[in-house]
Design a protein around this motif. Structure first.
Motif, mmCIF file in Angstrom:
data_model
loop_
_atom_site.group_PDB
_atom_site.id
_atom_site.type_symbol
_atom_site.label_atom_id
_atom_site.label_comp_id
_atom_site.label_asym_id
_atom_site.label_seq_id
_atom_site.Cartn_x
_atom_site.Cartn_y
_atom_site.Cartn_z
ATOM 1 N N ALA A 76 1.991 -2.644 -6.671
ATOM 2 C CA ALA A 76 2.849 -1.416 -6.298
ATOM 3 C C ALA A 76 3.995 -1.460 -7.380
ATOM 4 O O ALA A 76 4.590 -0.234 -7.662
ATOM 5 C CB ALA A 76 3.221 -1.515 -4.838
ATOM 6 N N VAL A 98 -1.194 -6.855 -3.984
ATOM 7 C CA VAL A 98 -0.976 -5.426 -3.752
ATOM 8 C C VAL A 98 0.388 -4.993 -3.985
ATOM 9 O O VAL A 98 0.842 -3.739 -4.552
ATOM 10 C CB VAL A 98 -1.645 -4.730 -2.169
ATOM 11 N N ILE A 158 0.841 -1.361 -0.038
ATOM 12 C CA ILE A 158 -0.194 -0.180 0.062
ATOM 13 C C ILE A 158 0.995 1.178 0.159
ATOM 14 O O ILE A 158 0.877 2.277 -0.695
ATOM 15 C CB ILE A 158 -0.798 0.002 1.194
#
Length: 109
Positions: free
Chosen positions: A79, A75, A33
């Protein structure tokens, strides 16, 4: 209704997950994140965080494969991809700005 036994069971797809996410999976999700957010501004740092997140996600999924760990891995991969795309856009932007500046300077010579 009296005397009837109703045996309700949860459908197979909605069973709660058996294992808790590992610390490595949680760290991978956090790094993924943060890598996406940082990747918007600085592709290199977002890529580094994403790669570390992928490594931690793979290590966390080895011992305890959970949906949380898989999400953390996805995730972190996003990224990495977003950081590379951001880096490419930045290079294209800088090249375009350089060409425009050279044309402007050449017009005054």
């Amino acid at each position: 209704m009296d005397g009837q036994n109703f045996n309700y069971q949860q459908p197979a797809g909605l069973q709660p997950e058996s294992g808790k996410p590992s610390g490595m999976s949680i760290a991978a999700l956090v790094l993924g994140i943060v890598g996406i957010v940082v990747g918007c501004c600085s592709g290199l740092f977002g890529l580094i965080l994403g790669i570390i997140g992928v490594v931690l996600g793979v290590m966390g999924n080895k011992n305890n494969k959970t949906k949380f760990g898989t999400a953390a891995l996805i995730v972190s991969i996003v990224a990495c991809g977003w950081s590379v795309i951001s880096w490419i856009i930045g290079i294209i932007f800088l090249q375009s700005a350089n060409n425009s500046l050279n044309q402007l300077l050449n017009s005054y010579r």
